[in-house]
Design an enzyme around this catalytic site. Structure first.
Site, mmCIF file in Angstrom:
data_model
loop_
_atom_site.group_PDB
_atom_site.id
_atom_site.type_symbol
_atom_site.label_atom_id
_atom_site.label_comp_id
_atom_site.label_asym_id
_atom_site.label_seq_id
_atom_site.Cartn_x
_atom_site.Cartn_y
_atom_site.Cartn_z
ATOM 1 C CB ALA A 98 6.849 -4.637 7.466
ATOM 2 C CD GLU A 99 3.644 -10.898 6.572
ATOM 3 O OE1 GLU A 99 2.383 -10.499 6.736
ATOM 4 O OE2 GLU A 99 4.165 -11.633 5.487
ATOM 5 C CB SER A 113 7.949 -7.777 14.693
ATOM 6 O OG SER A 113 6.977 -6.785 14.108
ATOM 7 C CE LYS A 114 7.681 -1.339 10.944
ATOM 8 N NZ LYS A 114 8.139 -1.477 9.554
ATOM 9 C CE1 TYR A 124 3.335 -3.680 11.592
ATOM 10 C CE2 TYR A 124 2.140 -2.342 13.034
ATOM 11 C CZ TYR A 124 2.946 -2.523 11.810
ATOM 12 O OH TYR A 124 3.249 -1.616 11.094
ATOM 13 C CB THR A 174 4.036 2.092 12.720
ATOM 14 O OG1 THR A 174 2.696 2.074 13.427
ATOM 15 C CG2 THR A 174 4.921 0.639 13.344
ATOM 16 C CG ASP A 175 1.190 5.696 15.394
ATOM 17 O OD1 ASP A 175 1.115 4.691 14.977
ATOM 18 O OD2 ASP A 175 0.188 6.617 15.407
ATOM 19 C CD GLU A 176 -0.144 0.046 15.106
ATOM 20 O OE1 GLU A 176 -0.162 -1.040 15.542
ATOM 21 O OE2 GLU A 176 -0.963 0.172 14.094
ATOM 22 C CG PHE A 222 -1.462 1.170 1.535
ATOM 23 C CD1 PHE A 222 -2.364 2.128 0.690
ATOM 24 C CD2 PHE A 222 -1.563 1.706 3.020
ATOM 25 C CE1 PHE A 222 -2.671 3.293 0.974
ATOM 26 C CE2 PHE A 222 -2.148 2.849 3.414
ATOM 27 C CZ PHE A 222 -2.961 3.797 2.339
ATOM 28 C CG ASN A 269 -3.615 4.018 12.099
ATOM 29 O OD1 ASN A 269 -2.718 4.114 12.928
ATOM 30 N ND2 ASN A 269 -4.728 3.227 12.000
ATOM 31 C CE LYS A 319 -3.273 -3.465 7.098
ATOM 32 N NZ LYS A 319 -1.943 -2.972 6.965
ATOM 33 C CG ASP A 355 -12.035 -4.170 21.650
ATOM 34 O OD1 ASP A 355 -11.590 -3.937 20.370
ATOM 35 O OD2 ASP A 355 -11.780 -3.198 22.633
ATOM 36 C CB THR A 409 8.863 -10.503 7.191
ATOM 37 O OG1 THR A 409 8.554 -11.480 6.353
ATOM 38 C CG2 THR A 409 8.825 -8.922 6.380
#
Ligand SMILES: NC(=O)c1ccc[n+]([C@@H]2O[C@H](COP(=O)([O-])OP(=O)(O)OC[C@H]3O[C@@H](n4cnc5c(N)ncnc54)[C@H](O)[C@@H]3O)[C@@H](O)[C@H]2O)c1
Length: 338
Positions: free
Chosen positions: A84-85, A156-157, A153, A126-128, A12, A182, A192, A275, A101
């Site tokens: 990435a995954e 790993s990032k 996820y 990512t901000d995550e 993406f 995001n 997504k 959730d 990965t």
């Protein structure tokens, strides 16, 4: 001509970045390196695939031999690393591939980059990695916020971010790390939230919303992310981290309702579902540092969503082939003889 390696350029954001670079920097030869997992799709590059300054390389970033062989053949000036995954739900179900990965793959690339004569390795994160914020609108993630990832996820990032930092500190590799909120926009994979909502509404199907829908995300149009990476790649101070976000916080439920309004559909199509495990409450970026470099987002949320909905309406064939899985045969057809 300078060579730029874009990993994950069939995905993406990497895909949007490849097109952004092809349109704005004809002086670069773009090498789009991608394994073509379920998330990789080459049909989006049909308009540029025969350009002299575009090449596709079908490689797994965790395959050390293949990566080393590529770096022996080609001198890269820039590496922009998206591969990435990337889907949190998949990382909860199957964490292992995320480690291979996102962590090992990044280390393999760093090692090859270390031996090459590159100007910059831009690691797209990512901000995550910062974990979650409380629902207090005065708190934001800055570049100094400790890394406290919640999902496999984001863990790993975060691990890959630390490796990138270590290659800068230990070997002096010229790096930047970007941590973006995001993204949404054209070519967003329909698993997504935003593209899932649009594609299901267009088929008059129920739209699932996790929990009570009150989780907050900070949304940025993918074109604004691309312009930020461009700026960091060319002007970012070596060794620095840059947070990227447009001060656009939205509750998930509000995002879904905005899309419903834009498409003129009924809110009866909303369906609350159980959730997600460990679902982060809120993400919000303080982008002061990248704004000081001169970056500003162009899209506000309403304009960006309207443009994205319009794009999904005009490109139904693209997302229908993704949903049906047909896009995966494109590579075999297109590249079988090459
Ligand atoms: N989507 C977001 O909102 C968001 C926000 C901030 C940061 N990011 C980061 O941006 C990057 C791109 O995200 P995206 O949403 O475009 O992801 P995506 O899942 O759409 O694309 C990932 C691409 O990487 C490729 N890939 C996966 N494993 C590979 C491997 N082993 N070797 C080579 N290629 C491989 C896939 O085929 C795919 O084309 C990721 O690193 C992600 O962490 C994403």
């Amino acid at each position: 001509m300078e060579n730029i390696l874009v990993t994950g350029g069939a995905g993406f954001i990497g895909g949007n970045f490849v097109q952004y670079m092809a349109a704005n920097y004809p002086k670069y030869h773009i090498y789009n390196l991608d394994l073509l997992t379920y998330a990789g799709d080459l049909t989006k590059h049909q308009a540029i695939e025969n350009n002299d300054n575009y090449s596709f390389v079908h490689i797994d970033i965790a395959d050390r031999q293949a990566i080393d062989a590529l770096f022996e053949k080609i001198d890269f000036t820039y590496i922009v690393h998206f591969a990435a995954e990337s889907h949190v739900d998949r990382s909860i179900a199957e964490p292992e591939i995320f480690i291979r990965t996102n962590v090992l793959g990044t280390q393999v690339l760093l090692e090859a980059a270390k031996r090459a004569n590159i100007k910059k390795f831009v690691h797209v994160s990512t901000d995550e990695v910062y974990g979650e914020l409380e629902f207090d609108p005065t708190t934001f993630f800055t570049e100094e916020t400790p890394l406290q990832p919640s999902s496999p996820y984001s863990a790993s990032k975060a691990s890959s971010d630390l490796l990138v930092r270590a290659y800068y500190e230990t070997y002096g590799l010229p790096i930047n790390i970007t941590r973006c909120s995001n993204n949404y926009g054209p070519y967003h994979f329909p698993e997504k939230l935003i593209p899932l909502t649009i594609s299901r509404l267009l088929n008059d199907q129920k739209v699932p919303v996790y929990g009570d829908g009150k989780n907050v995300r900070d949304w940025l149009h993918v074109q604004d992310h691309c312009s930020a990476i461009d700026l960091v790649m060319h002007s970012g101070e070596i060794g620095e981290v840059y947070n990227i976000g447009g001060h656009n916080e939205q509750k998930n439920l509000e995002v879904v309702k905005t899309i419903i309004r834009t498409l003129g559909k009924s809110e009866d199509l909303i369906e609350f579902v159980e959730d997600r495990l460990g679902h982060d409450k809120r993400y919000a970026i303080d982008p002061t540092k990248i704004e000081r470099l001169g970056w500003r987002p162009v899209y506000d949320f309403d304009t960006g969503i309207a443009q994205t909905v319009e794009w999904f309406l005009e490109n139904k064939a693209w997302w229908e082939q993704i949903i049906s899985g047909e896009y995966q045969q494109y590579f075999d057809r297109q590249y079988a003889q090459k």
